[in-house]
Design an enzyme around this catalytic site. Structure first.
Site, PDB file in Angstrom:
ATOM      1  N   GLN A 281       0.818  -1.209   0.000  1.00 39.44           N
ATOM      2  CA  GLN A 281       0.000   0.000   0.000  1.00 39.44           C
ATOM      3  C   GLN A 281       0.852   1.260   0.000  1.00 39.44           C
ATOM      4  OE1 GLN A 281      -3.150   0.276  -0.458  1.00 39.44           O
ATOM      5  NE2 GLN A 281      -3.204   2.493  -0.216  1.00 39.44           N
ATOM      6  N   GLU A 282       1.936   1.244   0.757  1.00 38.65           N
ATOM      7  CA  GLU A 282       2.756   2.445   0.911  1.00 38.65           C
ATOM      8  C   GLU A 282       3.520   2.812  -0.364  1.00 38.65           C
ATOM      9  OE1 GLU A 282       3.019   4.701   3.034  1.00 38.65           O
ATOM     10  OE2 GLU A 282       2.565   3.997   5.044  1.00 38.65           O
TER      11      GLU A 282
END
Length: 203
Positions: free
Chosen positions: A72-73
């Site tokens: 996600q990051e």
């Protein structure tokens, strides 16, 4: 749709997962035949697994949670830089990176070069997530929200809502208890927490 699947495979081979996800999502929308487990697995990589397993093990965190957060990051982009200046795989802003470097006893930290090092970034990011998990008694959604929005901002909001004590004392799981994720005043953080939990389920 087939062309997009082929493009997605090339991007996976090049470790350009953000582009791979974009094209595969479009292919899935256009033709249901491509909604297969083999394609899904391709878009949830396990890059840097040795370092993730090492540092997650030290902190007694599931490796899949670290994989989910990295996806996600940064979509596994080693030199990712966010609009807020967060760096590397686990997207550490410089002040947080310096705080963690002190915690870990680093004599110095070259920013951004060393923060872009996968092993150093994973060590630091895992340490910081472990701090958030400890702060919130192992409550994963709260730890993720604080990782993204910052613990001070999250604490102010939880106290203002009058739910901080209730969440901290929770011993069982009731879906209604976690509806607060949808009420977070930062839409990015709400989406962030739910996206990582989705990643975790798939991993």
């Amino acid at each position: 749709a087939l062309q997009k699947v082929v493009l997605s495979r090339y991007f996976v081979a090049a470790q350009e997962y953000a582009s791979a996800v974009k094209f595969m999502n479009e292919a899935w929308d256009e033709n249901l035949i491509f909604r297969q487990k083999s394609f899904l697995a391709m878009l949830y990589p396990s890059d840097f697994l040795a370092a993730i397993t090492e540092f997650a093990g030290q902190k007694k965190i599931e490796s899949d949670l670290i994989l989910s957060l990295i996806r996600q990051e940064s979509a596994f982009a080693r030199t990712a830089v966010s609009r807020s200046g967060a760096l590397g795989l686990m997207q550490l802003i410089p002040p947080t990176a310096e705080e963690v470097a002190k915690d870990l006893g680093f004599k110095s930290l070259e920013i951004p070069d060393e923060v872009f090092s996968p092993k150093i970034n994973i060590q630091m990011g895992t340490h910081y997530l472990a701090k958030m998990l400890k702060k919130y008694q192992g409550h994963v959604p709260l730890a993720l929200a604080s990782y993204n929005a910052g613990p001070s901002r999250l604490d102010r909001w939880l106290n203002a809502k009058g739910i901080a004590k209730k969440i901290k004392e929770k011993t069982g799981f009731d879906p209604l208890d976690d509806m607060w994720v949808d009420e977070l005043p930062w839409s990015e953080t709400s989406f962030y927490v739910k996206s990582i939990l989705r990643n975790l389920v798939i991993y």
